[in-house]
Design a protein around this motif. Sequence first.
Motif, short mmCIF file in Angstrom:
data_model
loop_
_atom_site.label_atom_id
_atom_site.label_comp_id
_atom_site.label_asym_id
_atom_site.label_seq_id
_atom_site.Cartn_x
_atom_site.Cartn_y
_atom_site.Cartn_z
N VAL A 73 96.61 53.75 -16.53
CA VAL A 73 96.72 54.70 -15.43
C VAL A 73 95.31 54.87 -14.86
N TYR A 74 95.16 54.55 -13.58
CA TYR A 74 93.85 54.63 -12.93
C TYR A 74 93.96 55.48 -11.67
N ASP A 75 93.01 56.40 -11.51
CA ASP A 75 92.95 57.23 -10.33
C ASP A 75 91.64 56.90 -9.61
N VAL A 76 91.76 56.30 -8.44
CA VAL A 76 90.58 55.85 -7.69
C VAL A 76 89.68 57.03 -7.34
N LYS A 77 90.26 58.17 -7.01
CA LYS A 77 89.45 59.35 -6.69
C LYS A 77 88.60 59.75 -7.89
N HIS A 78 89.16 59.69 -9.09
CA HIS A 78 88.39 60.00 -10.31
C HIS A 78 87.33 58.93 -10.54
N MET A 79 87.69 57.68 -10.36
CA MET A 79 86.72 56.60 -10.56
C MET A 79 85.51 56.76 -9.63
N MET A 80 85.76 57.30 -8.43
CA MET A 80 84.68 57.50 -7.46
C MET A 80 83.60 58.43 -7.99
N LEU A 86 80.15 56.78 -3.24
CA LEU A 86 81.53 56.92 -2.78
C LEU A 86 81.95 58.39 -2.79
N PHE A 87 82.45 58.84 -1.67
CA PHE A 87 82.97 60.20 -1.56
C PHE A 87 83.91 60.26 -0.37
N GLY A 88 84.71 61.32 -0.33
CA GLY A 88 85.62 61.51 0.79
C GLY A 88 87.01 61.00 0.48
N ARG A 95 86.09 52.35 4.35
CA ARG A 95 85.01 51.97 5.28
C ARG A 95 83.71 51.70 4.52
N THR A 96 83.38 52.56 3.56
CA THR A 96 82.15 52.39 2.77
C THR A 96 82.15 51.06 2.03
N LEU A 97 83.30 50.67 1.52
CA LEU A 97 83.40 49.43 0.73
C LEU A 97 83.77 48.22 1.58
N ASP A 111 98.96 53.05 2.46
CA ASP A 111 98.06 53.77 1.55
C ASP A 111 98.05 53.13 0.17
N SER A 112 99.20 52.67 -0.31
CA SER A 112 99.28 52.04 -1.63
C SER A 112 98.49 50.75 -1.67
N LEU A 113 98.66 49.92 -0.65
CA LEU A 113 97.93 48.66 -0.59
C LEU A 113 96.42 48.92 -0.48
N LEU A 114 96.03 49.89 0.32
CA LEU A 114 94.61 50.21 0.47
C LEU A 114 94.05 50.73 -0.85
N THR A 115 94.78 51.57 -1.55
CA THR A 115 94.33 52.06 -2.85
C THR A 115 94.13 50.90 -3.82
N SER A 116 95.06 49.97 -3.83
CA SER A 116 94.95 48.80 -4.70
C SER A 116 93.73 47.95 -4.34
N ASN A 117 93.51 47.73 -3.06
CA ASN A 117 92.36 46.92 -2.62
C ASN A 117 91.03 47.61 -2.92
N ILE A 118 90.99 48.93 -2.78
CA ILE A 118 89.78 49.68 -3.13
C ILE A 118 89.53 49.60 -4.63
N PHE A 119 90.59 49.74 -5.42
CA PHE A 119 90.47 49.62 -6.87
C PHE A 119 89.87 48.26 -7.25
N GLN A 120 90.39 47.19 -6.66
CA GLN A 120 89.88 45.85 -6.93
C GLN A 120 88.40 45.72 -6.55
N LYS A 121 88.04 46.30 -5.40
CA LYS A 121 86.66 46.22 -4.93
C LYS A 121 85.73 46.97 -5.88
N ILE A 122 86.15 48.14 -6.36
CA ILE A 122 85.34 48.90 -7.32
C ILE A 122 85.19 48.11 -8.60
N LYS A 123 86.27 47.50 -9.08
CA LYS A 123 86.20 46.67 -10.29
C LYS A 123 85.22 45.51 -10.13
N GLU A 124 85.28 44.85 -8.97
CA GLU A 124 84.38 43.72 -8.71
C GLU A 124 82.93 44.15 -8.61
N THR A 125 82.72 45.32 -8.04
CA THR A 125 81.36 45.82 -7.83
C THR A 125 80.78 46.37 -9.12
#
Length: 125
Positions: A73-80, A86-88, A95-97, A111-125
């Motif tokens: 279970v992953y919450d991107v807002k918490h990961m931020m 990362l904020f907002g 946009r930041t990523l 929103d679901s696809l964007l959350t998934s893509n942001i999650f992947q970007k955070i993992k890669e970074t």
Amino acid sequence: MTFAYNATYGIYSAYFGHLMISSRLIYSYNLIWLTFHGSHDFGYLIKIITRCPLPNRLEEFLWFVKVMFGDNVYDVKHMMSFCPSLFGGLDRVARTLNVDREGKSHQASSDSLLTSNIFQKIKET
């Protein structure tokens, strides 16, 4: 029930909880759950599945999350909170990523696809 019926009258939460259990979406520990600030969503699901009030203590709530949804279970807002730049909200983080949105904001699929893509970007970074 048909989509037209559900659009007009909705669906009983107890029936939805039954469908969640019988679909094997919960108590199936090989799934990954991604959210953006999704604790209220998990709380709602736990309440309708157990048909009981939510626990008063965070530890008990997290126990229910783990039992019902597993360890993935992953919450991107918490990961931020671990990423100082990362904020907002969802769109600002995208946009930041430099992550592009497909579709319209505040639509579940987009929103679901964007959350998934942001999650992947955070993992890669």
